[in-house]
Design a protein around this motif. Structure first.
Motif, PDB file in Angstrom:
ATOM      1  N   THR A  66       1.511  23.086 -30.910  1.00 19.45           N
ATOM      2  CA  THR A  66       0.096  23.040 -31.277  1.00 19.45           C
ATOM      3  C   THR A  66      -0.726  24.126 -30.586  1.00 19.45           C
ATOM      4  O   THR A  66      -1.815  24.450 -31.044  1.00 19.45           O
ATOM      5  N   GLN A 104      -1.112  15.394 -28.953  1.00 16.25           N
ATOM      6  CA  GLN A 104      -1.593  16.606 -29.620  1.00 16.25           C
ATOM      7  C   GLN A 104      -0.847  16.810 -30.932  1.00 16.25           C
ATOM      8  O   GLN A 104      -1.444  17.183 -31.938  1.00 16.25           O
ATOM      9  N   TYR A 108      -2.610  16.735 -34.555  1.00 17.90           N
ATOM     10  CA  TYR A 108      -2.522  17.906 -35.434  1.00 17.90           C
ATOM     11  C   TYR A 108      -1.890  17.522 -36.775  1.00 17.90           C
ATOM     12  O   TYR A 108      -2.386  17.906 -37.841  1.00 17.90           O
TER      13      TYR A 108
END
Length: 173
Positions: A66, A104, A108
């Protein structure tokens, strides 16, 4: 005829034969594509996907993160290409690197509605099995027989990828 001259004649025949054999072996080795690792991915939803279950499809295994600008830049093109070719036998498995935080990756994946399976390589085992991947993005294209036919480091060239998909799967649309 002495043993010495017989030995010389034998060498004159055996050495070229050995060289030809070695060259044939090297040529064969260079044209043989390595088998993809026998690995099972676990998606963010907990679904298991043995790579061997994808035989008969062309699979792109994409190692990404990410915080990787190239990974983020190529993701829209990867989504578009996947949507174009998924019904023709193309699969994408996105593998987030071990150093990427799981939350994360989940955020995402959901925020960008990734349509293909996403796995988090929490142990780093997947990266190790694919020749110790350390750079993102790195993608592997695996043919219908489970052989790695390409390793691509850096952002994908979608024009070249579509050409390869058309060649292996037929025209999309």
């Amino acid at each position: 005829m002495t043993v010495f001259t017989m030995s010389q004649k034998l060498r004159k025949v055996l050495i070229p034969l050995a060289i030809v054999g070695l060259l044939a072996f090297l040529g064969f080795s260079l044209t043989q594509k390595p088998q993809a690792p026998d690995i099972t991915f676990v998606t963010l939803e907990g679904k298991t996907i043995p790579l061997s279950s994808q035989q008969g499809k062309l699979v792109l295994v994409n190692f990404w993160a990410t915080d990787c600008p190239g990974c983020i830049a190529e993701m829209p093109g990867l989504i578009q290409t996947y949507n174009e070719y998924k019904d023709k036998g193309f699969e994408v498995i996105a593998v987030a690197m071990s150093y990427d935080g799981i939350q994360q990756v989940i955020n995402y994946s959901h925020n960008n509605a990734l349509p293909f399976p996403v796995s988090h390589d929490s142990s780093g085992d997947a990266a190790m099995q694919f020749n110790d991947v350390r750079v993102t993005p790195t993608s592997f294209i695996i043919d219908k027989q489970g052989r790695i036919i390409q390793k691509l480091i850096g952002e994908l060239d979608f024009s070249a990828l579509r050409k390869l998909l058309d060649q292996h799967l037929g025209k999309a649309g």
